[in-house]
Write a protein that holds these residues in place. Structure first.
Motif, PDB file in Angstrom:
ATOM      1  N   SER A 220       0.949  -0.300  -0.098  1.00  0.00           N
ATOM      2  CA  SER A 220       0.038   0.070  -0.157  1.00  0.00           C
ATOM      3  C   SER A 220       1.147   1.112  -0.143  1.00  0.00           C
ATOM      4  N   ILE A 221       2.039   1.524   1.001  1.00  0.00           N
ATOM      5  CA  ILE A 221       2.476   2.545   0.866  1.00  0.00           C
ATOM      6  C   ILE A 221       3.960   2.579  -0.572  1.00  0.00           C
ATOM      7  N   GLY A 222       4.207   1.689  -0.714  1.00  0.00           N
ATOM      8  CA  GLY A 222       4.936   1.345  -2.632  1.00  0.00           C
ATOM      9  C   GLY A 222       4.204   1.972  -3.370  1.00  0.00           C
ATOM     10  N   ALA A 223       3.036   2.035  -3.229  1.00  0.00           N
ATOM     11  CA  ALA A 223       2.653   1.970  -4.292  1.00  0.00           C
ATOM     12  C   ALA A 223       2.347   3.683  -4.305  1.00  0.00           C
ATOM     13  N   VAL A 224       1.585   4.335  -3.102  1.00  0.00           N
ATOM     14  CA  VAL A 224       2.014   5.593  -3.103  1.00  0.00           C
ATOM     15  C   VAL A 224       3.137   6.082  -3.211  1.00  0.00           C
ATOM     16  N   CYS A 225       4.211   5.865  -2.556  1.00  0.00           N
ATOM     17  CA  CYS A 225       5.931   6.292  -2.477  1.00  0.00           C
ATOM     18  C   CYS A 225       5.861   6.009  -3.834  1.00  0.00           C
ATOM     19  N   PHE A 226       6.026   5.212  -4.762  1.00  0.00           N
ATOM     20  CA  PHE A 226       6.460   4.584  -6.335  1.00  0.00           C
ATOM     21  C   PHE A 226       5.118   5.450  -7.291  1.00  0.00           C
ATOM     22  N   GLY A 227       4.143   5.252  -7.161  1.00  0.00           N
ATOM     23  CA  GLY A 227       3.153   5.229  -8.164  1.00  0.00           C
ATOM     24  C   GLY A 227       3.480   3.670  -9.156  1.00  0.00           C
ATOM     25  N   GLU A 228       4.122   2.707  -8.437  1.00  0.00           N
ATOM     26  CA  GLU A 228       3.754   1.117  -9.041  1.00  0.00           C
ATOM     27  C   GLU A 228       3.443   0.012  -7.950  1.00  0.00           C
ATOM     28  N   ARG A 229       3.038  -0.400  -8.662  1.00  0.00           N
ATOM     29  CA  ARG A 229       2.629  -2.452  -7.546  1.00  0.00           C
ATOM     30  C   ARG A 229       4.005  -2.830  -6.935  1.00  0.00           C
ATOM     31  N   ILE A 230       4.647  -2.794  -5.748  1.00  0.00           N
ATOM     32  CA  ILE A 230       5.526  -4.049  -5.791  1.00  0.00           C
ATOM     33  C   ILE A 230       5.702  -5.291  -5.271  1.00  0.00           C
ATOM     34  N   GLY A 231       4.806  -5.956  -5.588  1.00  0.00           N
ATOM     35  CA  GLY A 231       4.008  -7.187  -5.392  1.00  0.00           C
ATOM     36  C   GLY A 231       4.440  -8.050  -4.505  1.00  0.00           C
ATOM     37  N   ALA A 232       3.659  -7.635  -3.225  1.00  0.00           N
ATOM     38  CA  ALA A 232       4.110  -8.215  -2.101  1.00  0.00           C
ATOM     39  C   ALA A 232       3.794  -9.744  -1.757  1.00  0.00           C
ATOM     40  N   PHE A 233       2.507  -9.543  -2.705  1.00  0.00           N
ATOM     41  CA  PHE A 233       1.561 -10.964  -2.835  1.00  0.00           C
ATOM     42  C   PHE A 233       1.699 -12.216  -3.719  1.00  0.00           C
ATOM     43  N   ASN A 234       2.537 -11.362  -4.720  1.00  0.00           N
ATOM     44  CA  ASN A 234       3.703 -12.618  -5.886  1.00  0.00           C
ATOM     45  C   ASN A 234       4.968 -13.109  -5.210  1.00  0.00           C
ATOM     46  N   GLU A 235       4.365 -14.090  -4.558  1.00  0.00           N
ATOM     47  CA  GLU A 235       6.233 -15.361  -3.769  1.00  0.00           C
ATOM     48  C   GLU A 235       6.687 -15.291  -4.653  1.00  0.00           C
ATOM     49  N   GLU A 236       6.574 -14.618  -6.453  1.00  0.00           N
ATOM     50  CA  GLU A 236       7.621 -14.765  -7.046  1.00  0.00           C
ATOM     51  C   GLU A 236       8.143 -13.564  -8.204  1.00  0.00           C
ATOM     52  N   SER A 237       8.317 -11.874  -7.279  1.00  0.00           N
ATOM     53  CA  SER A 237       8.617 -11.059  -7.279  1.00  0.00           C
ATOM     54  C   SER A 237      10.362 -11.451  -6.408  1.00  0.00           C
ATOM     55  N   ASP A 238      11.133 -11.121  -7.545  1.00  0.00           N
ATOM     56  CA  ASP A 238      11.970 -11.545  -6.179  1.00  0.00           C
ATOM     57  C   ASP A 238      12.359  -9.901  -5.754  1.00  0.00           C
ATOM     58  N   ASN A 239      12.208  -8.821  -6.394  1.00  0.00           N
ATOM     59  CA  ASN A 239      12.208  -7.405  -5.584  1.00  0.00           C
ATOM     60  C   ASN A 239      11.149  -6.887  -4.339  1.00  0.00           C
ATOM     61  N   ALA A 240      10.147  -7.296  -4.393  1.00  0.00           N
ATOM     62  CA  ALA A 240       9.512  -7.452  -3.115  1.00  0.00           C
ATOM     63  C   ALA A 240       9.868  -8.497  -2.294  1.00  0.00           C
ATOM     64  N   ARG A 241      10.601  -9.820  -3.068  1.00  0.00           N
ATOM     65  CA  ARG A 241      10.609 -10.116  -1.649  1.00  0.00           C
ATOM     66  C   ARG A 241      12.067  -9.683  -1.145  1.00  0.00           C
ATOM     67  N   ARG A 242      13.046  -9.562  -1.556  1.00  0.00           N
ATOM     68  CA  ARG A 242      14.136  -9.056  -1.043  1.00  0.00           C
ATOM     69  C   ARG A 242      14.032  -7.412  -0.686  1.00  0.00           C
ATOM     70  N   LEU A 243      13.337  -7.028  -0.508  1.00  0.00           N
ATOM     71  CA  LEU A 243      13.130  -5.265   0.014  1.00  0.00           C
ATOM     72  C   LEU A 243      11.877  -5.733   1.389  1.00  0.00           C
ATOM     73  N   ALA A 244      10.805  -6.994   1.428  1.00  0.00           N
ATOM     74  CA  ALA A 244      10.913  -7.140   3.079  1.00  0.00           C
ATOM     75  C   ALA A 244      11.693  -7.918   3.436  1.00  0.00           C
ATOM     76  N   SER A 245      12.171  -8.451   3.193  1.00  0.00           N
ATOM     77  CA  SER A 245      13.336  -8.923   3.577  1.00  0.00           C
ATOM     78  C   SER A 245      14.293  -8.180   4.558  1.00  0.00           C
ATOM     79  N   ALA A 246      14.951  -7.098   3.516  1.00  0.00           N
ATOM     80  CA  ALA A 246      15.357  -6.173   4.450  1.00  0.00           C
ATOM     81  C   ALA A 246      14.816  -5.182   4.908  1.00  0.00           C
ATOM     82  N   ILE A 247      13.665  -4.843   4.808  1.00  0.00           N
ATOM     83  CA  ILE A 247      12.964  -4.054   6.127  1.00  0.00           C
ATOM     84  C   ILE A 247      12.927  -4.513   7.131  1.00  0.00           C
TER      85      ILE A 247
END
Length: 579
Positions: A220-247
């Protein structure tokens, strides 16, 4: 001997008129709107100023006795009865013993604790031009200094703080700052309910629900910050997985060393190195999203330039206008409402790329943590109180068609929704204890003179559970914020009652992400309650740990049962509320 600073009791006509402009504004007390007359405002703002001669000294403020050098610090260690992460119980115990104002020494620092709303009004109104929350050891600040990176406004005071704060306040603090993103956040909330539906077990239990709430807030916050979906609900999204892990890593490290001696300031401890790796990864991943925003912005500028060129030729060659590339369906890129936060920041000449990235990082990390935990408590409270949940469901049905997207006007009408969120904030205060300020001048609180430079703390979490302010304080009653039913709770709101419940603080250092955080909770609650009936496996209460955002002290036991149209018992129409 404290030298008492005398304040002028009479104001010149020029100063009076200036204060009159400030005072003649609407204050939201949380229950009713009050127009404060200038005389009333000045009397409250100069609380105690007319009684300096009778004010008691700082030494006379009651409080627990401490030891030389360490003060009362040992009382919060393994050798004492209290814990910082359970600070609420301690503050209420001391308040009952010493009264609504007491002082305490932690190490070499004096701290004055306040529990009276009039004192809180004084603290915020006299916080000064550059309000300071004091300086304490902070893992992220150490990381930024050690790596020679720009310090964000959360870690600084003075003119540079005001400059940075002004950049983001212009974008995020005005009343319509968040509602323009409803069309982005509501689809995220509905996708999250689908995600939860796919995780449900046969009995409705969702394993790792708490962790999945952070996926929602990140998306939700990523969509507002960047204007695009990060893909947090998509297990195959590498960027979303890495960002979630880093946070997740940064939050874990921050919590691990919050109440321990800050060895990381002097040594690169294992926890610090772990934080540093996670923070570097987070910046690297964010760089990809920032690059995407910059590419879109450049493309829009080129498209606009072409459109302007064709527009000047339209009278001579009207067929050329058909060659202008269309914008993405459902999104007007020329409208500021369609611009993400980073794009708006980068268009500000005062904001460097480094400052823009820092501001987005702060918004992401703190917003994901605070909103995720607030949502956990909100869903818990609704699941624990099915009668309140049903009233909210009726309100959603009343104002929204199935799977509808609320407008700013709709949200304004959904008053019971706002009351549910506000009552959840009151019962489970979202941050560590409350809000504090280092007073810029000698100030009188409750008849005691507090010297300039002393840290003063508004114990908002404890006040939210005091019987004199909130009857039956341990019960979840959104109705206590309702206009029509206020008397049903037996509440007699005191003067300055608007300062009793401030989950995002107040004044110039209030949380700049307040409106986005609230809207993220509104959209999640709408989507969840519209799709599921929430219950719980047990009736045991959910405790709190303050780290510094308030987190549940055990796993959530919420059960999600799909709703079927027409199977809900009719309830009275939801009453009006001001929340």
């Amino acid at each position: 001997m404290l030298v008492k600073k005398l304040l002028p009791l009479k104001l010149s006509e020029t100063n009076f008129n200036m204060l009159k402009k400030i005072a003649m504004r609407t204050y939201s007390t949380g229950h009713i709107d009050v127009i404060v007359e200038p005389e009333e405002e000045m009397e409250t703002a100069f609380h105690g100023s007319s009684s300096w001669s009778s004010a008691k000294s700082f030494d006379q403020i009651p409080g627990p006795k401490g030891l030389p050098l360490v003060g009362n610090t040992l009382k919060y260690s393994k050798l004492g009865p209290y814990r910082f992460e359970k600070i609420l119980e301690n503050r209420l115990t001391y308040m009952r013993k010493y009264g609504r104002i007491y002082k305490e020494k932690l190490g070499t620092m004096w701290m004055v604790n306040l529990f009276d709303p009039t004192d809180l009004a004084t603290m915020f109104r006299l916080e000064g031009k550059y309000p300071s929350r004091g300086t304490i050891a902070n893992l992220e600040k150490t990381y930024l200094v050690r790596n020679r990176k720009l310090l964000g406004f959360a870690f600084i005071d003075g003119p540079e703080w005001a400059r940075q704060r002004g950049c983001i306040q212009r974008l995020m603090m005005h009343p319509e700052a968040a509602t323009k993103y409803l069309g982005w956040q509501m689809p995220v909330a509905r996708d999250f309910t689908d995600h939860v539906d796919g995780l449900r077990q046969d009995d409705g239990f969702v394993p790792d629900l708490y962790e999945n709430l952070f996926k929602y807030t990140m998306e939700s916050i990523g969509a507002v910050c960047f204007g695009e979906r990060i893909g947090a609900f998509n297990e195959e999204s590498d960027n979303a997985r890495r960002l979630a892990s880093a946070i997740s890593e940064t939050l874990f490290c921050f919590r691990s060393c919050m109440f321990n001696f800050p060895w990381y300031q002097y040594l690169r401890t294992p926890t610090y190195r772990r934080f540093e790796r996670a923070a570097d990864n987070m910046r690297q991943i964010m760089g990809k999203y920032v690059k995407s925003v910059e590419d879109r912005t450049l493309k829009k500028r080129k498209t606009r330039s072409v459109a302007d060129s064709y527009g000047s030729m339209e009278g001579h060659c009207p067929h050329l206008t058909s060659l202008i590339p269309p914008t993405q369906e459902g999104r007007n890129d020329d409208d500021e409402q369609a611009q993400c936060v980073y794009e708006l920041l980068s268009s500000d000449s005062r904001v460097s790329e480094e400052l823009g990235v820092n501001l987005i990082m702060a918004l992401l990390r703190t917003g994901i943590d605070s909103t995720g935990n607030a949502l956990a408590f909100l869903l818990h409270n609704l699941a624990s109180n099915p009668d309140k949940q049903d009233i909210l469901y009726r309100e959603i049905q009343q104002y929204l068609p199935p799977n509808g997207v609320p407008t700013s006007e709709t949200l304004q009408e959904m008053t019971y929704l706002k009351a549910c969120v506000k009552e959840s904030f009151r019962l489970h205060y979202p941050v560590f204890g409350g809000s504090g300020r280092v007073m810029p001048d000698d100030t009188v609180f409750s008849g005691y003179c507090v010297p300039k430079g002393v840290f003063v703390f508004a114990n908002l979490a404890a006040m939210s559970r005091m019987e004199e302010y909130f009857p039956r304080p341990l019960e979840y009653h959104p109705e206590r914020w309702l206009r029509d039913d206020r008397s049903a709770m037996g509440t007699d709101w005191p003067q300055d009652s608007g300062y009793i419940c401030l989950p995002f603080s107040h004044g110039q250092r209030a949380c700049p992400g307040k409106r986005l955080a609230e809207q993220g909770l509104y959209t999640a609650a709408i989507a969840m309650i519209e799709k599921f009936r929430l219950t719980r496996k047990s009736n045991s209460p959910l405790g709190m740990i303050h780290m510094p955002f308030t987190i549940p002290d055990r796993p959530l036991d919420i059960l999600f049962h799909p709703r079927h149209p027409g199977n809900v018992v009719a309830f009275p129409e939801p009453p009006s509320v001001h929340a």
